[in-house]
Design a protein around this motif. Structure first.
Motif, mmCIF file in Angstrom:
data_model
loop_
_atom_site.group_PDB
_atom_site.id
_atom_site.type_symbol
_atom_site.label_atom_id
_atom_site.label_comp_id
_atom_site.label_asym_id
_atom_site.label_seq_id
_atom_site.Cartn_x
_atom_site.Cartn_y
_atom_site.Cartn_z
ATOM 1 N N HIS A 1 12.329 -46.009 -47.256
ATOM 2 C CA HIS A 1 11.605 -45.056 -46.425
ATOM 3 C C HIS A 1 11.579 -45.570 -45.001
ATOM 4 O O HIS A 1 11.365 -46.763 -44.778
ATOM 5 N N LYS A 2 11.814 -44.685 -44.051
ATOM 6 C CA LYS A 2 11.693 -45.031 -42.645
ATOM 7 C C LYS A 2 10.328 -44.557 -42.175
ATOM 8 O O LYS A 2 9.973 -43.398 -42.347
ATOM 9 N N VAL A 3 9.566 -45.468 -41.603
ATOM 10 C CA VAL A 3 8.263 -45.140 -41.022
ATOM 11 C C VAL A 3 8.378 -45.512 -39.546
ATOM 12 O O VAL A 3 8.194 -46.677 -39.175
ATOM 13 N N GLY A 4 8.754 -44.539 -38.745
ATOM 14 C CA GLY A 4 9.059 -44.839 -37.349
ATOM 15 C C GLY A 4 10.294 -45.716 -37.308
ATOM 16 O O GLY A 4 11.338 -45.391 -37.853
ATOM 17 N N ALA A 5 10.163 -46.892 -36.699
ATOM 18 C CA ALA A 5 11.277 -47.840 -36.619
ATOM 19 C C ALA A 5 11.266 -48.816 -37.782
ATOM 20 O O ALA A 5 12.162 -49.639 -37.906
ATOM 21 N N HIS A 6 10.266 -48.719 -38.632
ATOM 22 C CA HIS A 6 10.098 -49.668 -39.726
ATOM 23 C C HIS A 6 10.738 -49.153 -41.014
ATOM 24 O O HIS A 6 10.755 -47.959 -41.278
ATOM 25 N N VAL A 7 11.233 -50.080 -41.811
ATOM 26 C CA VAL A 7 11.810 -49.750 -43.114
ATOM 27 C C VAL A 7 10.868 -50.276 -44.182
ATOM 28 O O VAL A 7 10.424 -51.422 -44.127
ATOM 29 N N ARG A 8 10.565 -49.433 -45.164
ATOM 30 C CA ARG A 8 9.708 -49.828 -46.278
ATOM 31 C C ARG A 8 10.405 -49.455 -47.578
ATOM 32 O O ARG A 8 11.072 -48.423 -47.674
ATOM 33 N N ILE A 9 10.226 -50.310 -48.572
ATOM 34 C CA ILE A 9 10.859 -50.097 -49.875
ATOM 35 C C ILE A 9 9.766 -50.106 -50.936
ATOM 36 O O ILE A 9 8.947 -51.028 -50.983
ATOM 37 N N ALA A 10 9.746 -49.080 -51.766
ATOM 38 C CA ALA A 10 8.752 -48.987 -52.829
ATOM 39 C C ALA A 10 9.084 -49.995 -53.929
ATOM 40 O O ALA A 10 10.260 -50.201 -54.256
ATOM 41 N N VAL A 11 8.065 -50.608 -54.483
ATOM 42 C CA VAL A 11 8.257 -51.570 -55.574
ATOM 43 C C VAL A 11 8.971 -50.894 -56.739
ATOM 44 O O VAL A 11 9.856 -51.481 -57.364
ATOM 45 N N GLY A 12 8.638 -49.658 -57.017
ATOM 46 C CA GLY A 12 9.291 -48.913 -58.098
ATOM 47 C C GLY A 12 10.787 -48.757 -57.869
ATOM 48 O O GLY A 12 11.580 -48.825 -58.811
ATOM 49 N N ASP A 13 11.182 -48.568 -56.616
ATOM 50 C CA ASP A 13 12.604 -48.458 -56.292
ATOM 51 C C ASP A 13 13.309 -49.796 -56.481
ATOM 52 O O ASP A 13 14.458 -49.841 -56.919
ATOM 53 N N LEU A 14 12.636 -50.887 -56.158
ATOM 54 C CA LEU A 14 13.212 -52.218 -56.399
ATOM 55 C C LEU A 14 13.403 -52.450 -57.892
ATOM 56 O O LEU A 14 14.443 -52.945 -58.322
#
Length: 64
Positions: free
Chosen positions: A34-47
């Motif tokens: 997921h892109k949150v502005g310039a930040h990248v976040r990854i859901a634990v479920g996706d990992l």
């Protein structure tokens, strides 16, 4: 239901890999993120889904 999101460094620690490996997965679109502005976040479920998709079952030998 609460989803936990990790940044790239946290995701690398979670999987026990390098940050470079996580960034490569993102660049190659091999993992959802997921892109949150310039930040990248990854859901634990996706990992967890990524790890499970690479699971290889053991071969059992039959005794004849």
């Amino acid at each position: 239901m609460e989803s936990k999101y990790l940044n790239v460094t946290q995701a690398a620690t979670y999987l026990g890999t390098s940050v470079r490996f996580i960034r490569r997965l993102i660049a190659e679109r091999r993992i959802a993120f997921h892109k949150v502005g310039a930040h990248v976040r990854i859901a634990v479920g996706d990992l967890e889904s990524f790890v499970q998709s690479g699971r290889v079952e053991a071969i059992t030998r039959r005794v004849a």
